[in-house]
Design a protein around this motif. Structure first.
Motif, mmCIF file in Angstrom:
data_model
loop_
_atom_site.group_PDB
_atom_site.id
_atom_site.type_symbol
_atom_site.label_atom_id
_atom_site.label_comp_id
_atom_site.label_asym_id
_atom_site.label_seq_id
_atom_site.Cartn_x
_atom_site.Cartn_y
_atom_site.Cartn_z
ATOM 1 N N ASN A 188 -24.963 -1.768 7.100
ATOM 2 C CA ASN A 188 -25.311 -3.027 6.443
ATOM 3 C C ASN A 188 -24.742 -4.253 7.138
ATOM 4 N N GLU A 189 -24.156 -4.056 8.310
ATOM 5 C CA GLU A 189 -23.531 -5.192 8.976
ATOM 6 C C GLU A 189 -24.584 -6.191 9.453
ATOM 7 N N MET A 190 -24.378 -7.445 9.053
ATOM 8 C CA MET A 190 -25.371 -8.459 9.387
ATOM 9 C C MET A 190 -24.881 -9.310 10.530
ATOM 10 N N ASN A 191 -25.832 -9.917 11.191
ATOM 11 C CA ASN A 191 -25.461 -10.754 12.313
ATOM 12 C C ASN A 191 -26.507 -11.846 12.473
ATOM 13 N N VAL A 192 -26.099 -13.069 12.119
ATOM 14 C CA VAL A 192 -27.053 -14.185 12.140
ATOM 15 C C VAL A 192 -27.649 -14.377 13.522
ATOM 16 N N LYS A 223 -30.834 -11.844 14.749
ATOM 17 C CA LYS A 223 -31.952 -11.579 13.846
ATOM 18 C C LYS A 223 -33.216 -11.218 14.617
ATOM 19 N N ASN A 224 -33.941 -10.214 14.094
ATOM 20 C CA ASN A 224 -35.243 -9.838 14.643
ATOM 21 C C ASN A 224 -35.278 -9.686 16.148
ATOM 22 N N GLN A 228 -34.347 -8.540 9.818
ATOM 23 C CA GLN A 228 -34.247 -9.971 9.515
ATOM 24 C C GLN A 228 -32.818 -10.430 9.226
ATOM 25 N N PHE A 229 -31.910 -9.491 9.016
ATOM 26 C CA PHE A 229 -30.509 -9.860 8.831
ATOM 27 C C PHE A 229 -29.683 -9.564 10.068
ATOM 28 N N ARG A 234 -29.435 -6.637 11.294
ATOM 29 C CA ARG A 234 -28.862 -5.303 11.174
ATOM 30 C C ARG A 234 -29.554 -4.382 12.171
ATOM 31 N N PRO A 244 -29.376 -1.791 -2.033
ATOM 32 C CA PRO A 244 -29.467 -1.955 -0.590
ATOM 33 C C PRO A 244 -29.471 -0.631 0.168
#
Lengths: 262, 529, 311, 515
Positions: free
Chosen positions: A35-39, A42-43, A56-57, A59, A218
């Motif tokens: 679930n680690e996000m990274n601005v 993205k995509n 989109q996050f 991930r 999630p």
């Protein structure tokens, strides 16, 4: 004597093994936290850093597919087990002992079995709500009739065979005949049903999750990922491809193996 | 100049074997190793052999009706000077059903289940004389009716709109013959055409074949495992074994002056060595059936009850050490009685009395494959009755199993095998061992040798006889085969439509049959003598 | 005739049981329409009043009796979400779903027969293997993934059709039909594959039957053999199977309607489930159940009529 | 207008809705005005919406998505304009008495309903009473507006043009609620063929498909430019997006960041805000959030800018307390907000006794994808301060009964909408309020709120409301995040698209540009 490779079986097993490997490894290790996000990421299209790209996050899709595959495996396995255990139980007992209970149960069973599994599962989920465990319950119930039917018809055939008569002559009790004499003989049929059932369970789980009636966020699930990915088809088609192909590899592998085993 | 002349016919098949799942091993297996045969015009040639002798495969190869993977080679395979093997597919099609026809063993499955009799009979006309018959329905129907009538079907008009399942077995086979004969072929290949039929019908079919041969000078290639049939019908006989010709000659040569050991063995099995002979007097009956009536009740959907009387008012006794034969056709109530004796089926009326100390009878069934649990090893199967009975230690059970195997002339290693890994004869030995392991007083043998080849039949019968002598068991021997009954039984009961029509010592029944049904049975079965 | 009457009798009993069970199930769900309907700050009295009006306070069996009585007259109640008669809502959705289903059935029939027979000339030959592999893939692919792939290739890459551009049949019948083609393909492919495989196996099995040998022995050519003898025997189970497949096709269209954004019964069902619009869910479930049961009965009767052996 | 929690989109939608602008847009002073082209009269357009209408009867409808559309068909005595002022609509003028106890409305002459009937005082009295639940025979489906039912004591017509509304207590903030639709008193088919007084009249409605309106030629005010507007219902913004790509839709208001980026070739992307308080609401009544330090820690731990960057390309308006800038003068812009600081958060948690971490549950309505997404981002951020948050997705009905009504939760992420009255935004924090699902309890707040409500003097009112916001900030009542951005695609052929500080799609102002 010539030796010929059974390509279907080999490819089938290979596909299953691949997905299974992803699922099992996914339980202990994923390249990125699921679930680690990274601005900043993205995509992203597929690259060495992100084999299947990112969502989109930001991930890592590969990690999520791994986790999704284990979810799918887990659910499908539970569903098939629930269906097979209860189905075998009711099928064997009703077929062996017959009577009015058999008649009633079979009426109900025939009606249920006539329904496509996704449809029935939707009805159940409509009542009990979505979620991983509810999904297992719903699909498990849905999968009972097919096993009941297979086991029942097989037991009906077997119980008329002379070896059962022979066992009765020896003085074997009904339960002993059922468990030690008849059940070993329906194993082959049951095995194929398990394979077919597993394939159906994977497809149903994916379908339900796609409809938003299965695994809830999630938690990653291949079906859910596909429904999310559909919105990014224009700028990130790989997002849909990764979970879709994973499901396909699993179901196709199962299909090929089943076809060879039949 | 023979009509059909075959020299050095060899046929092989592809065999697929799933060795370890991932590999399929494909090999070639030759099943016919160079057969020579010829059929003269208007002559009937008999082809005799047990299963696996290659008789059916050879006959099918003449019309090229074998599966695609079959490889057929021959130095010569001529039909009326046409070299068959070099024919194109279209030429084959022109020959089939027009000049050469076939009749098969199982008329039910050999007819298309969903087409009317008329459609199936007239098809031969449409295929081979299309111009003449295509637009002439009356002419076509006339021919169809004629050929059906000729085949001995009394009301052909009635038949036209019917489907195969609505006919009796005999009628179906006549329809098959009518289909084969509609274009007056020069050669008719009849592959076990009477095996699936009961004795009386067999006779009619044989007569019919004779009639065609005499009337139209049709040559017939008659294939059978049954020497007695061949003896009655054929001019010349070929004995096949394992894809090779063992012996050939005229009917008289083969039956009265057989040269080869195998032919002699076949003859012996067909006529039979007498194994019975212990006369039982004044003994106490082990088992008594008194005025037994057995009905099957079926409940229909609306709750009405349908009653089916399978056995009517039957009484008999079984004495210690005797072999009691129970003869009758299918549906005569034989199986019902044997089920009732073992307690699997309750009597509707009457009583069943067992002498004190007599246990439930054990059974040996016709099909050893079905009566032995296919999912289990032989050792387990033999051990199971002992486990259920209880009171044995594991070692004792193992020892008893080994003894039982020895008793039926099998080896200890067989205990570790599955039923499917054994031959038919071996399976039946296991079944016998399983029946005997608990040392029962009575064993019911339900057609115990019907599914076996004649030579194996003899071995099993001898085994049964020896066991009886050694252990003093009583047999109830159920069979439809008068030859077998005569060999092994001390007394015989003849059943007809659920009732006993004749009962007496074997000699009495066979030498002086009283009931017309018994006479009919004997006439059909004993023709060789 | 008696057989048909018997079948219809069973059919009616089954339908009553199904409708009651589903009614019972939905009445057991916590959280009712009254709460969902009035929003978050509605006061208790208003909720209670609405509950009263919707008849949610009565015993289930009474509610069911009422419902059944009106349902028999074609009145399935009112949608709690749209305040419209359920029958009207469902009727509006039907054309799309039914067209989609019929479309798929046509595709299944047209494709699976030739494809199923294609490889049977030489079982396990190259053509047969190709058909087998193709049908395996077809059976394995999830309908929604197929839908997404079709959208991507034909809608986005090739731009041959407008993705999500459902057209109302009243406005533009041609557009409606052409739009539904791809969704129908997505619904049909898995069933088509199953059918192809079934037909292929049936033909191969039938070809090993004795009667085929007889027919060949009469001098039939391979083609005549297939058309006049084998096919008619294969046809009977296949036709019944096709009838039963109608249920699967309906289920498939529920999913595919989501993928292609088609306002059909499936989308109404899914939306109504999330809105807890139970009168609608109820009606759709029973509608689909009836279709399934009726199609099965039809299949039984058809089999009865077609096969001389059970006639 | 009625209150409701934002019921936005159907379950698959990517964003929630409600709009507002007023400074929330990128375009500065004239946010809604895209114009620049000369208006042409005539033409038809398709507007995409992602939430189906829940009823055509404006008094029954609950969903925000319904009001959005019905705004074009119905009008109240007054109606909001694009700046958040209330302008006269069916009423020609109104007077609020000095003691704020009576509102007197004079009706406009010859306002006609769409069925041709002239609006009478009976219609007005009937409509207001129906909304306030004061009719003798009340339809139970009607959503009684508690703001009206609680305030109004009597509605009477004093002559053929005048309606007087008498109140139970002084209230200067009732005007926003008198936007409730005026409908004919003797018309019964409101639910199937609605009749109002707005610039557009109803043509047809197909559930889950479309809602069609056409120009009302008899409109008393400035007539609409367009002849016909079709509101087309989409299952989700993805579905609508595909048709946008195909050019089949002219206006669509709920784009995701990615979608907007791809549409910029064909459409003008208008950016507004949703007029929505999006926050991670905390249950102040249960552990660990009964400790103000934990609440403050969470405020420091959540990186609000990252949420914006992640979900809406950096767009959206950060808010520091429980009110949005859309409320203009009442908004307290002096509150600095909690800065993002992992250290401070950790310290505060340690102080509260959670040095070794903390586990909480986030109960989120699964049908609101935007809130689900926000929650997912928050979960990741909380990990950095040692908090393990588990998302429990629930259905909307469950959320309402368990969280909103039952207050059985720890934390949740949703967006709250409100009427343009400032009291509407903050009154739920009153310790006795029935909808105080945060269990917020501050006696000082309660007292100040009472003062604000009663204040007739505007400056006094403003000061009080600003204080209230400050209390919420200091007590860290919840983790206030943002007023989310609203991205709207508008066809380049069109002009006049205008954002409102409430959730409406005003089609009367939209026109085709003269070529």
């Amino acid at each position: 004597m010539k030796k010929k490779l059974n390509y279907n079986l080999i490819i089938g097993y290979a596909m299953i093994a691949l997905v299974l490997l992803m699922a099992v490894v996914g339980l202990f290790y994923t390249p990125y936290p699921v679930n680690e996000m990274n601005v900043l990421q993205k995509n992203q299209p597929p690259s060495f850093a992100h084999l299947f790209g990112t969502d989109q996050f930001g991930r890592d899709i590969f990690s999520r597919v791994m986790e999704g595959a284990s979810t799918s495996f887990f659910i499908a396995l539970c569903v098939v087990l629930v269906g097979a255990v209860i189905g075998t139980f009711t099928g064997a007992l009703t077929a062996y002992f017959g009577g009015w209970l058999d008649a009633v149960l079979m009426r109900v069973n025939d009606v249920l079995a006539a329904f496509p599994s996704v449809l029935l599962a939707i009805c159940f989920v409509a009542v009990i709500g979505p979620g991983t465990y509810n999904l297992i319950v719903a699909l498990g119930i849905v999968f009972i009739p097919s096993f009941t039917r297979v086991v029942r018809s097989e037991v009906l055939v077997q119980k008329e065979l002379d070896y059962v008569r022979n066992a009765k002559l020896m003085g074997a009790k009904d339960m002993r005949i059922l468990v030690f004499h008849i059940l070993p003989n329906i194993k082959p049929v049951l095995k194929t049903s398990l394979l077919v059932g597993f394939q159906n369970a994977v497809l149903s789980e994916a379908g339900m999750s796609y409809l938003g009636l299965g695994v809830t966020q999630p938690d990653p699930s291949l079906g859910r990922m596909l429904s999310e990915a559909q919105g990014f088809l224009w700028n990130a088609p790989w997002y849909a491809l990764a979970p879709g192909l994973t499901i396909l590899a699993l179901t196709l592998g199962l299909g090929l193996v089943t076809a060879e085993k039949e | 100049m023979p009509l059909l002349d075959i020299k050095n016919l060899k046929i092989s098949f592809q065999v697929k074997k799933d060795t370890d799942g991932f590999f399929t091993t494909i090999g070639e297996q030759e099943v016919v190793h160079g057969i020579d045969l010829y059929v003269e015009k208007g002559q009937i040639l008999g082809l005799v052999g047990e299963s696996g002798s290659g008789k059916s495969v050879s006959s099918l190869s003449i019309l090229k009706l074998l599966p695609e993977d079959a490889k057929i080679t021959a130095d010569k395979m001529e039909f009326d000077d046409i070299e068959l093997l070099s024919q194109t597919e279209a030429q084959w099609q022109a020959l089939r059903g027009d000049r050469i026809s076939m009749v098969f063993q199982e008329p039910m499955t050999s007819l298309n289940p969903v087409l009317t009799i008329e459609k199936q009979v007239e098809e031969g006309l449409l295929l081979h004389e299309e111009e003449k018959y295509k637009d002439n329905k009356e002419l076509r129907r006339e021919r169809v009716l004629a050929v059906l009538e000729e085949a001995g079907l009394s009301d052909p008009e009635e038949l036209l709109k019917k489907y195969p399942h609505q006919l009796s077995g005999g009628m179906r086979q006549r329809v098959m013959i009518a289909i084969a004969m509609i274009n007056r072929p020069e050669l008719l290949i009849a592959d076990e055409p009477t095996t699936a039929l009961d004795a009386a019908t067999q006779e009619i079919i044989l007569d019919l074949l004779k009639y065609y041969c005499e009337t139209y000078k049709t040559s017939i290639l008659f294939i059978s495992h049954d020497l007695s049939l061949v003896a009655r019908l054929c001019d010349r006989v070929l004995v096949l074994k394992n894809g090779k010709v063992v012996e050939r000659g005229t009917k008289e040569d083969i039956f009265y002056r057989p040269k080869q050991e195998y032919t002699k063995k076949l003859m012996a099995a067909a006529t039979g060595k007498q194994l019975a002979g212990v006369s039982v007097t004044n003994a106490v009956p082990l088992l008594q059936l008194k005025n037994a009536t057995i009905e099957y009740r079926e409940k229909t959907f609306f709750g009405k009850e349908k009653i089916n009387t399978a056995v009517k008012n039957v009484s008999f006794e079984l004495y210690k050490g005797e072999v009691l034969g129970l003869v009758g056709e299918s549906g005569s109530g034989k199986s019902t009685i044997s089920k009732a004796l073992t307690g699997l089926l309750p009597l509707t009326k009457g009583e069943l009395i067992r002498a004190e100390g007599t246990g439930t009878p054990r059974m040996v069934f016709q099909d050893p494959y079905g009566s032995l649990n296919p999912a289990k090893k032989i050792g387990w199967i033999l051990e199971e009755p002992l486990k259920i009975q209880g009171g044995y230690t594991k070692e004792e059970r193992k020892r008893l199993v080994m003894e039982a195997l020895k008793e039926v002339e099998l080896e200890e290693g067989h205990a570790k095998r599955y039923v499917r890994e054994l031959s038919g004869g071996q399976r039946q030995r296991v079944a016998i061992a399983a029946a005997l392991i608990q040392k029962p007083e009575i064993v019911i043998l339900d057609e115990p040798v019907s599914a076996l080849d004649v030579t194996v039949q003899g071995q099993i019968l001898e085994l049964l006889y020896r066991l009886k002598e050694e252990h003093g068991i009583s047999y109830l021997f159920v069979s439809h085969d008068m030859n077998v009954i005569r060999r092994v039984c001390d007394r015989v009961i003849v059943l007809y439509q659920g009732e006993i029509v004749e009962m007496g010592t074997t000699t009495d029944v066979f030498e002086h049959p009283e009931h017309p049904y018994t006479k009919e049975l004997l006439r059909n079965n004993m023709a060789v003598h | 005739m008696k057989f048909i009457l018997k079948k219809i009798g069973t059919l009616i009993i089954t339908l009553v049981i199904i409708s009651f069970l589903s009614f019972l199930a939905f009445s057991l769900i916590p959280g009712d329409a009254a709460v969902a309907n009035l929003g978050m700050d509605a006061d208790e009295a208003a909720v209670e009043a609405l509950r009263e009006e919707l008849g949610l306070n009565r015993p289930v069996i009474v509610q069911y009796g009422d419902w059944l009585f009106s349902a028999l007259q074609g009145d399935f109640g009112e949608s709690t979400q749209y305040h419209l008669p359920v029958s009207e809502l469902v009727a509006k959705r039907l054309p799309a779903t039914i067209t989609l289903a019929i479309y798929s059935m046509i595709i299944i029939t047209l494709v699976s027969f030739p494809l199923g027979m294609l490889g049977t000339k030489k079982p396990d030959g190259a053509m047969d293997t190709a058909v087998t592999v193709l049908s395996q893939i077809g059976m394995a692919v999830p309908q929604f993934f197929l839908g997404i792939l079709l959208t991507f290739f034909f809608g986005i890459l090739l731009n041959w059709f407008t993705v999500g551009g459902y057209v109302n049949p009243q406005e533009d019948l041609g557009g409606f039909l052409s739009f539904l083609l791809l969704p129908a393909v997505a619904v049909a492919v898995p069933k088509c594959a199953t059918m192809t495989r079934y037909i292929r196996n049936a033909v191969v099995a039938q070809k090993k039957m004795d009667y085929v040998r007889t027919a060949r022995g009469k001098g039939n050519s391979e083609k005549r053999l297939l058309l006049n003898h084998v096919l008619i025997n294969v046809m009977m189970p296949v036709v019944t199977m096709l009838a039963m497949m109608a249920a699967d096709v309906l289920a498939g269209s529920i999913v595919v309607e989501q993928v292609f954004n088609i306002p059909g019964l499936g989308r109404l069902l899914i939306t109504s489930i999330s809105n807890r619009d139970y009168p609608v869910v109820q009606a759709i479930v029973i509608y689909i159940a009836s279709t399934v049961v009726i199609m099965n009965t039809l299949a039984d009767i058809m089999y009865q009529k077609l096969d001389p052996r059970v006639r | 207008m009625k209150r409701k929690l934002l019921l936005a989109l159907l379950m698959f939608s990517v964003t929630t809705a409600l709009c507002a602008c007023k400074g929330g847009t990128d375009k500065g002073d004239t946010p809604g005005d895209i114009s620049s082209g000369t208006p042409a009269v005539g033409g038809e357009i398709v507007v995409g919406i992602t939430q189906d209408l829940d009823s055509l009867d404006p008094h029954v409808a609950v969903a925000a998505g319904t009001d959005e559309v019905l705004f074009n068909v119905f009008e109240g005595l007054v109606k909001p304009d694009k700046d958040g002022n209330f302008v006269e609509a069916v009423a020609e003028s109104y007077v609020i008495s000095e003691d704020a106890m009576t509102y007197t409305f004079t009706l406009r002459e010859n306002v006609k309903f769409h069925n041709g009937k002239v609006v009478t005082v009976e219609d007005v009295v009937y409509s207001v009473k129906r909304c306030a639940g004061l009719l003798d025979v009340q339809d139970p489906n009607v959503l009684v507006d508690s703001a009206l039912s609680g305030a109004i004591s009597e509605v009477v017509a004093t002559d053929a043009h005048t309606v007087v509304i008498k109140l139970k207590a002084a209230n200067t903030e009732l005007l926003p609620f008198l936007t409730c639709a005026i409908i004919p008193c003797d018309y019964e088919n409101q639910a199937t063929a609605p009749v109002g007084t707005g610039p557009f009249k109803f043509v047809s409605y197909a559930p889950l498909e479309s809602f069609v309106v056409e120009k009302n030629p008899d409109y008393y005010g400035t007539p609409a430019y367009l002849d016909k507007v079709t509101f087309k219902v989409y299952a989700n913004s993805d579905a609508a997006f595909l048709e946008l790509m195909a050019g089949k839709v002219h206006v669509f208001p709920y784009l995701t960041e990615e979608q907007a980026a791809q549409l910029s070739q064909k459409y003008t992307i208008e950016v507004g805000t949703m007029n929505l308080v999006q926050a991670m609401f905390l249950n102040n009544g249960v552990a660990p959030f009964d400790d103000v330090r934990v609440r403050q820690a969470f405020c420091h731990a959540v990186n609000r800018q990252e949420i914006l960057d992640m979900l809406s390309g950096g767009r959206g308006t950060l808010i520091n307390s429980g009110m949005t800038p859309g409320l203009a003068s009442y908004y307290n812009d002096t509150i600095a907000g909690y800065e993002y600081s992992v250290e401070k958060a950790k310290q505060l948690l340690a102080d509260a006794g959670y040095a070794n971490g903390l586990e909480i549950t986030l109960t989120v309505p699964s049908n609101y994808q935007y809130h689900m997404d926000t929650a997912q981002v928050i979960v990741e951020q909380l990990k950095k301060v040692g908090v393990t948050a588990k998302i429990v997705p629930v259905e909307w009905a469950t959320w309402l009964s368990d969280v909103y009504k039952g207050r059985d939760y720890q934390a949740t992420v949703v967006g709250l909408d409100f009427n343009l009255a400032p009291s509407d935004v903050v009154k739920r924090y009153n310790s006795t309020a029935s909808n105080n699902f945060m269990n917020y309890n501050n006696a000082e707040f309660d007292a100040t709120f009472a003062k604000a409500l009663a204040a007739v003097e505007e400056q006094e009112k403003i000061a009080a409301y600003k204080d209230l916001q400050k209390f919420l900030y200091e007590d860290a009542a919840s983790v206030y995040i943002q007023d989310p951005a609203l991205l709207t695609a508008v066809s380049k052929e069109l002009g006049g698209y205008t954002f409102y500080p409430v959730y409406v799609q005003d089609m009367a102002l939209v026109y085709y540009k003269e070529k």
